[in-house]
Design a protein around this motif. Structure first.
Motif, mmCIF file in Angstrom:
data_model
loop_
_atom_site.group_PDB
_atom_site.id
_atom_site.type_symbol
_atom_site.label_atom_id
_atom_site.label_comp_id
_atom_site.label_asym_id
_atom_site.label_seq_id
_atom_site.Cartn_x
_atom_site.Cartn_y
_atom_site.Cartn_z
ATOM 1 N N LYS A 264 0.842 -1.197 0.000
ATOM 2 C CA LYS A 264 0.000 0.000 0.000
ATOM 3 C C LYS A 264 0.878 1.248 0.000
ATOM 4 N N GLU A 268 -2.747 5.652 0.900
ATOM 5 C CA GLU A 268 -3.713 4.613 1.277
ATOM 6 C C GLU A 268 -3.624 4.302 2.777
ATOM 7 N N LYS A 269 -2.400 4.324 3.297
ATOM 8 C CA LYS A 269 -2.241 4.032 4.718
ATOM 9 C C LYS A 269 -2.869 5.151 5.574
ATOM 10 N N GLU A 272 -6.680 4.876 5.501
ATOM 11 C CA GLU A 272 -7.133 3.744 6.322
ATOM 12 C C GLU A 272 -7.105 4.098 7.804
ATOM 13 N N LEU A 275 -10.157 6.283 8.615
ATOM 14 C CA LEU A 275 -11.382 5.478 8.654
ATOM 15 C C LEU A 275 -11.466 4.674 9.939
ATOM 16 N N GLN A 276 -10.362 4.193 10.454
ATOM 17 C CA GLN A 276 -10.378 3.435 11.704
ATOM 18 C C GLN A 276 -10.796 4.309 12.892
ATOM 19 N N TRP A 281 -13.095 -0.908 12.760
ATOM 20 C CA TRP A 281 -13.421 -2.237 12.255
ATOM 21 C C TRP A 281 -12.625 -3.284 12.972
#
Length: 290
Positions: A264, A268-269, A272, A275-276, A281
């Motif tokens: 990645k 992208e990292k 992510e 979003l966490q 999740w």
């Protein structure tokens, strides 16, 4: 009058006599002239009957052996049978010396009865043997009638056929095999001919064929021995047939199961991680929330 035309593969001879037309191609002009002369003479003399006088049964057998039997697997068997037929004597005359126009169903019927009954010199044969010889005899005369135009029809069609012999229900004993070996002149040394005879006697019980050829048919046992000593070459195995490739379809490429995923990127990292924080999740269950 015959006419001759030069062809790419030889000379074509054409004849037209009394409305009867024939043509044939020969390698040389001399052969074409010889054929045309023979056919013109035959047509002028026997155009209405379709019978060519002067041809004997031996002439038909020799020509059949050279032109038909030679191209068969059973050439040697047919050659022996034809020679035995030609040399067979009836009423003090060889069958080979009888003209084809004089060969009738009555003559063939008397030969059938004589062969089944047997004579002082020869032993009687079974109905199956008679039928095999009649089949060969019929084919010779049918070829002479339809292809060579030597006779108008084959008289074998009017001959009554005997009943077939019952099938064998036993195998030969060792004593019978030893007697056959002694009769044919085999010694005690291991050889190819003895092996062949043992195989014939043990497997298919066809040793009576040797007796029929050597004793009943009046054939020299040396000829039978030569038949047994001749090795049989196996037929080559057929080459495998390759199926043609199908067109319009691309072959499927399978991906390896353990293929590594691409790494990645930094963007992208970071996305992510955001979003966490907003929606972690996996989601917490009702038990964990309590």
């Amino acid at each position: 009058m015959a006419s001759f035309t030069k062809m790419a593969n030889g000379w074509r001879a054409q004849i037209n006599i009394k409305g009867h037309r024939e043509s044939l191609v020969r390698p040389t002009k001399a052969q074409a002239v010889a054929w045309a002369t023979e056919r013109e003479s035959a047509i002028r003399n026997h155009v209405d009957t379709g019978i060519l006088k002067g041809k004997t049964f031996e002439d038909a057998c020799r020509r059949y052996e050279l032109e038909v039997s030679k191209h068969k697997r059973g050439y040697r068997w047919e050659a022996l049978r034809l020679n035995a037929l030609v040399e067979f004597v009836m009423d003090g005359k060889r069958l080979g010396d009888i003209e084809l126009v004089d060969m009738s169903s009555d003559l063939i019927g008397r030969w059938r009865d004589l062969r089944m009954k047997g004579t002082e010199e020869t032993k009687g044969v079974s109905g199956s043997t008679i039928n095999r010889i009649l089949n060969l005899w019929s084919h010779v005369l049918s070829t002479a009638a339809t292809e060579w135009k030597w006779i108008s029809h084959s008289p074998t069609k009017d001959v009554r056929r005997p009943k077939e012999s019952p099938h064998r229900d036993r195998r030969p004993t060792q004593d019978e095999i030893d007697r056959i070996k002694l009769y044919c002149g085999f010694n005690d040394e291991p050889s190819v001919n003895q092996y062949c005879l043992d195989e014939i006697g043990d497997e298919d019980d066809q040793f009576n064929t040797v007796l029929a050829m050597a004793r009943a048919e009046g054939i020299d046992p040396d000829q039978v021995r030569a038949e047994l000593e001749t090795p049989v070459e196996p037929e080559p195995a057929p080459e495998p047939v390759q199926k043609p490739a199908k067109r319009g379809r691309k072959p499927k490429t399978e991906k390896p199961a353990d293929a590594a995923l691409p790494e990645k990127t930094e963007t992208e990292k970071e996305a992510e991680a955001v979003l966490q924080k907003i929606a972690p999740w996996p989601y917490p269950t009702s038990k964990g929330a309590a």
